[in-house]
Design a protein around this motif. Structure first.
Motif, PDB file in Angstrom:
ATOM      1  N   LEU A  31     -15.433   6.242   6.643  1.00 57.21           N
ATOM      2  CA  LEU A  31     -15.206   5.136   5.831  1.00 57.21           C
ATOM      3  C   LEU A  31     -14.348   3.796   6.025  1.00 57.21           C
ATOM      4  CD1 LEU A  31     -14.310   8.216   2.748  1.00 57.21           C
ATOM      5  CD2 LEU A  31     -16.634   6.829   3.255  1.00 57.21           C
ATOM      6  N   ARG A  32     -14.240   2.481   5.525  1.00 54.23           N
ATOM      7  CA  ARG A  32     -13.370   1.676   5.596  1.00 54.23           C
ATOM      8  C   ARG A  32     -13.572   0.836   4.373  1.00 54.23           C
ATOM      9  NH1 ARG A  32     -12.765   0.786  10.664  1.00 54.23           N
ATOM     10  NH2 ARG A  32     -14.990   1.579  12.129  1.00 54.23           N
ATOM     11  N   LYS A  33     -12.342   0.029   4.564  1.00 50.48           N
ATOM     12  CA  LYS A  33     -11.561  -1.109   2.870  1.00 50.48           C
ATOM     13  C   LYS A  33     -12.410  -1.440   3.321  1.00 50.48           C
ATOM     14  CE  LYS A  33      -6.472   0.435   2.462  1.00 50.48           C
ATOM     15  NZ  LYS A  33      -5.579  -0.885   2.468  1.00 50.48           N
ATOM     16  N   PRO A  38      -4.956  10.339  -0.500  1.00 48.84           N
ATOM     17  CA  PRO A  38      -5.814   9.668   0.056  1.00 48.84           C
ATOM     18  C   PRO A  38      -5.704   8.117   0.038  1.00 48.84           C
ATOM     19  CG  PRO A  38      -5.811  10.483  -2.194  1.00 48.84           C
ATOM     20  CD  PRO A  38      -4.761  10.758  -1.634  1.00 48.84           C
ATOM     21  N   ASP A  39      -6.893   7.739   0.814  1.00 51.61           N
ATOM     22  CA  ASP A  39      -7.195   6.376   1.159  1.00 51.61           C
ATOM     23  C   ASP A  39      -6.092   5.742   1.779  1.00 51.61           C
ATOM     24  OD1 ASP A  39      -9.282   5.838  -0.620  1.00 51.61           O
ATOM     25  OD2 ASP A  39      -8.057   5.629  -1.981  1.00 51.61           O
ATOM     26  N   ALA A  40      -5.516   6.389   3.161  1.00 54.95           N
ATOM     27  CA  ALA A  40      -4.606   6.050   3.945  1.00 54.95           C
ATOM     28  C   ALA A  40      -5.185   5.210   5.287  1.00 54.95           C
ATOM     29  CB  ALA A  40      -3.581   7.187   4.621  1.00 54.95           C
ATOM     30  N   THR A  41      -4.294   3.887   5.909  1.00 49.59           N
ATOM     31  CA  THR A  41      -5.299   4.154   6.602  1.00 49.59           C
ATOM     32  C   THR A  41      -3.791   3.864   8.198  1.00 49.59           C
ATOM     33  OG1 THR A  41      -4.144   1.486   6.541  1.00 49.59           O
ATOM     34  CG2 THR A  41      -6.496   2.535   5.818  1.00 49.59           C
ATOM     35  N   ARG A  42      -4.232   3.170   9.148  1.00 52.50           N
ATOM     36  CA  ARG A  42      -3.041   3.071  10.079  1.00 52.50           C
ATOM     37  C   ARG A  42      -2.611   0.530   9.606  1.00 52.50           C
ATOM     38  NH1 ARG A  42      -5.356   3.941  15.882  1.00 52.50           N
ATOM     39  NH2 ARG A  42      -5.278   6.612  15.936  1.00 52.50           N
ATOM     40  N   TRP A  43      -1.559   0.758  10.605  1.00 49.12           N
ATOM     41  CA  TRP A  43      -1.239  -0.459   9.788  1.00 49.12           C
ATOM     42  C   TRP A  43      -2.717  -1.773  10.390  1.00 49.12           C
ATOM     43  CZ3 TRP A  43       1.237  -4.658  12.767  1.00 49.12           C
ATOM     44  CH2 TRP A  43       1.823  -5.491  12.184  1.00 49.12           C
ATOM     45  N   ILE A  84      -7.425  10.684   5.391  1.00 49.86           N
ATOM     46  CA  ILE A  84      -6.418  10.819   4.791  1.00 49.86           C
ATOM     47  C   ILE A  84      -4.881  11.093   5.034  1.00 49.86           C
ATOM     48  CG2 ILE A  84      -5.348  13.230   3.436  1.00 49.86           C
ATOM     49  CD1 ILE A  84      -9.100  12.976   2.620  1.00 49.86           C
ATOM     50  N   ALA A  85      -3.512  10.940   4.710  1.00 50.10           N
ATOM     51  CA  ALA A  85      -2.709  11.317   5.958  1.00 50.10           C
ATOM     52  C   ALA A  85      -2.376  12.301   4.930  1.00 50.10           C
ATOM     53  CB  ALA A  85      -1.832  10.506   5.197  1.00 50.10           C
ATOM     54  N   VAL A  86      -1.298  13.149   6.727  1.00 51.60           N
ATOM     55  CA  VAL A  86      -0.994  14.437   6.648  1.00 51.60           C
ATOM     56  C   VAL A  86       0.386  13.934   6.599  1.00 51.60           C
ATOM     57  CG1 VAL A  86      -0.901  17.341   7.196  1.00 51.60           C
ATOM     58  CG2 VAL A  86      -3.104  15.458   6.844  1.00 51.60           C
ATOM     59  N   ASN A 119     -11.773  12.360   0.439  1.00 53.71           N
ATOM     60  CA  ASN A 119     -10.886  11.803  -0.131  1.00 53.71           C
ATOM     61  C   ASN A 119     -11.523  11.156  -1.559  1.00 53.71           C
ATOM     62  OD1 ASN A 119      -9.076   9.605   0.937  1.00 53.71           O
ATOM     63  ND2 ASN A 119     -10.951   8.173   0.234  1.00 53.71           N
ATOM     64  N   GLU A 120     -12.522  10.859  -1.920  1.00 52.83           N
ATOM     65  CA  GLU A 120     -12.741  10.622  -3.146  1.00 52.83           C
ATOM     66  C   GLU A 120     -12.733  11.504  -4.384  1.00 52.83           C
ATOM     67  OE1 GLU A 120     -16.684   9.560  -7.065  1.00 52.83           O
ATOM     68  OE2 GLU A 120     -16.920   9.938  -4.353  1.00 52.83           O
ATOM     69  N   GLY A 121     -11.715  13.228  -4.180  1.00 53.93           N
ATOM     70  CA  GLY A 121     -11.047  14.301  -5.344  1.00 53.93           C
ATOM     71  C   GLY A 121     -10.054  14.049  -5.360  1.00 53.93           C
TER      72      GLY A 121
END
Length: 208
Positions: A5-7, A122-127, A134-136, A159-161
């Motif tokens: 998944l990508r922004k 959810p919807d996390a990314t690296r900088w 999904i960040a933990v 991620n969607e849920g």
């Protein structure tokens, strides 16, 4: 096959700044006397983008720091609802990128032991990244530590849920286990009850 998944580019944090720089370069390269119409159009577009950026910066300053931030990183659990998962005997999910977060895992192990509570964002990314994950995060006392990301397969599935829950400031918490020794820590998370929880949450939202 797992889908990464990508922004979209318009949600990428540096996107407006890159657009403004490109417009400035393009406007500066156009001779206004030879191409007055094109120059005027680019100048107006540049001015509009600059004003929009200024408004966004002012709004961010007035709202203060977001939690989680635009990269999906938590700075505290204040004003967040945690939705705990029941422990199961299902196969555990290994957390990715723990090699980048050894100091955080060491701190959590010292402060909270080897079985801390994990919080999923959810919807996390690296900088400055585009890849959605999904960040933990791990909870140790009153502090929250970013410890890595769920694998892409889990991100595609959940991620969607998790996003639907996050829209009402609710984040799933789960049992986790820090494995290994100093400088080689790993992290496993028990997500066995997550599909049923998300299905239930989705059904309740559909009936609302």
């Amino acid at each position: 096959m797992t889908r990464t998944l990508r922004k979209p580019l318009w949600r990428w944090e540096p996107g407006p700044y890159v657009l403004l720089i490109l417009l400035l370069i393009a406007t500066g390269s156009i001779p206004p006397r030879r191409l007055p119409v094109l120059y005027t159009v680019l100048f107006v577009l540049t001015a509009v983008v600059a004003v929009v950026l200024l408004v966004l910066l002012v709004r961010q300053g007035l709202r203060g720091r977001r939690n989680p931030d635009s990269a999906g990183i938590l700075n505290s659990l204040d004003d967040l609802e945690l939705v705990p998962l029941s422990a199961t005997d299902a196969p555990i999910t290994p957390v990715a990128d723990t090699a980048r977060h050894q100091a955080a895992l060491e701190s959590v192990r010292v402060r909270a032991g080897a079985s801390p509570v994990a919080v999923l964002v959810p919807d996390a990314t690296r900088w400055l990244g585009l890849r959605i994950r999904i960040a933990v995060h791990l909870v140790a006392g009153d502090r929250v530590y970013h410890a890595g990301f769920l694998p892409d397969r889990a991100t595609e599935r959940y991620n969607e849920g998790l996003r639907a829950l996050a829209a009402r400031r609710a984040y799933v918490s789960a049992r986790s286990t820090i494995t290994g020794a100093a400088a080689r820590y790993g992290l496993d998370v028990d997500l066995g009850a997550l599909p049923a929880l998300l299905d239930t949450a989705g059904s309740e939202e559909a009936r609302a």
